[in-house]
Design a protein around this motif. Structure first.
Motif, PDB file in Angstrom:
ATOM      1  N   GLY A  92       4.639  -3.550  10.140  1.00 34.55           N
ATOM      2  CA  GLY A  92       3.216  -3.414   9.623  1.00 34.55           C
ATOM      3  C   GLY A  92       2.490  -4.823   9.631  1.00 34.55           C
ATOM      4  N   VAL A  93       1.622  -4.990  10.314  1.00 27.43           N
ATOM      5  CA  VAL A  93       0.658  -6.360  10.721  1.00 27.43           C
ATOM      6  C   VAL A  93      -0.755  -6.117  10.401  1.00 27.43           C
ATOM      7  N   LEU A  94      -1.264  -6.819   9.581  1.00 25.74           N
ATOM      8  CA  LEU A  94      -2.945  -6.711   9.272  1.00 25.74           C
ATOM      9  C   LEU A  94      -3.483  -8.070   9.728  1.00 25.74           C
ATOM     10  N   ASN A  95      -4.824  -7.996   9.972  1.00 22.53           N
ATOM     11  CA  ASN A  95      -5.372  -9.052  10.358  1.00 22.53           C
ATOM     12  C   ASN A  95      -6.206  -9.615   9.125  1.00 22.53           C
ATOM     13  N   GLN A  96      -7.232 -10.725   9.271  1.00 22.52           N
ATOM     14  CA  GLN A  96      -7.785 -11.350   8.147  1.00 22.52           C
ATOM     15  C   GLN A  96      -8.869 -10.343   7.511  1.00 22.52           C
ATOM     16  N   ARG A  97      -9.374  -9.378   8.332  1.00 24.85           N
ATOM     17  CA  ARG A  97     -10.456  -8.565   7.728  1.00 24.85           C
ATOM     18  C   ARG A  97      -9.762  -7.286   7.132  1.00 24.85           C
ATOM     19  N   GLY A  98      -8.423  -7.315   7.091  1.00 20.80           N
ATOM     20  CA  GLY A  98      -7.869  -6.087   6.318  1.00 20.80           C
ATOM     21  C   GLY A  98      -7.670  -4.962   7.119  1.00 20.80           C
ATOM     22  N   PHE A 123      -0.364  -0.221   5.793  1.00 22.74           N
ATOM     23  CA  PHE A 123      -1.440   0.630   6.029  1.00 22.74           C
ATOM     24  C   PHE A 123      -2.496   0.953   4.878  1.00 22.74           C
ATOM     25  N   ASP A 124      -1.544   0.984   3.661  1.00 24.30           N
ATOM     26  CA  ASP A 124      -2.375   1.146   2.502  1.00 24.30           C
ATOM     27  C   ASP A 124      -3.122   0.080   1.888  1.00 24.30           C
ATOM     28  N   ASP A 125      -3.007  -1.058   2.687  1.00 23.87           N
ATOM     29  CA  ASP A 125      -3.799  -2.252   2.237  1.00 23.87           C
ATOM     30  C   ASP A 125      -5.023  -2.423   3.156  1.00 23.87           C
TER      31      ASP A 125
END
Length: 235
Positions: A92-98, A123-125
């Protein structure tokens, strides 16, 4: 038939997964912090049991916005899991924009070549479920572990239903987070998921007479068996 995945964070949990014939395990360590990447020896141990082993690739506790150095570590751990013989990885990997970081996800997919890839509760974030689902399907992710963008799957039930309708058979939906005997049947009936994920653990005082005693999450055989029977008993 719905598949059942055990979140296995100990040698005992691996053994229980084999004895109770779980369909697969998500292998991790330090479940008290949400789970981090297990050691190579732990991966080999689980594979030696003949289990379908999917390795959590998470370099640290906390959120899922990673530095470039952490992404490099994630890629190394994906390659190592593949070399050892794991059947899949859980990432799971996210960017600064959520939102899901597509650049990092693309790199992970390349390094996981040939393995199943599950996107976990990072994903839930995120804040736009349909856009996030589109990204996962676009990049060839096989499965999503989600609590429906809530603290647990019971609270996220309406979103899980919408997600399953939206993806159809293009992406496996696997509810997880707070799965228990009081809600598992409703979640299965209302969502019609492809799989269910749980750990079957309870808090346990480890080495209570030692100066280094710790409170850990340890698998509860009775609890796990009852949950497994409940899942497999839903038609």
């Amino acid at each position: 038939m719905i598949q059942v995945e055990l979140c296995a964070a100990s040698l005992q949990a691996v053994k229980v997964a084999k004895e109770m014939e779980f369909d697969r395990i998500e292998l991790c360590q330090t479940l008290e912090q949400g789970g981090i990447t297990p050691s190579p020896g732990m991966i080999e141990y689980a594979l030696a049991y003949g289990l379908d082993v999917h390795v959590l690739i998470r370099p640290r506790p906390g959120g899922f916005i990673y530095t470039q150095e952490e992404i490099e570590l994630i890629l190394r751990e994906v390659r190592e899991a593949k070399t050892i013989g794991a059947h899949g990885v859980v990432i799971g990997v996210l960017n600064q924009r959520g939102l899901i970081c597509e650049t990092s996800l693309d790199l992970i997919m390349q390094h996981a070549d040939g393995m199943d890839v599950t996107f976990h509760r990072a994903f839930d974030d995120t804040f736009d479920p349909e856009q996030s689902l589109d990204v996962l399907m676009k990049h060839g992710v096989k499965r999503l572990l989600s609590s429906g963008m809530a603290s647990n799957a019971e609270l996220g039930l309406p979103i899980l239903q919408n997600m399953k309708r939206y993806v159809g058979d293009r992406l496996e939906i696997m509810p997880g987070g707070g799965i228990n005997l009081s809600n598992v049947e409703q979640i299965i009936r209302d969502v019609n998921p492809d799989a269910i994920h749980f750990s079957g653990t309870r808090k346990f005082e480890l080495d209570e007479n030692s100066l280094f005693s710790e409170t850990v999450l340890k698998i509860d055989r009775s609890k796990t068996e009852k949950l497994l029977k409940a899942v497999r008993g839903v038609h």
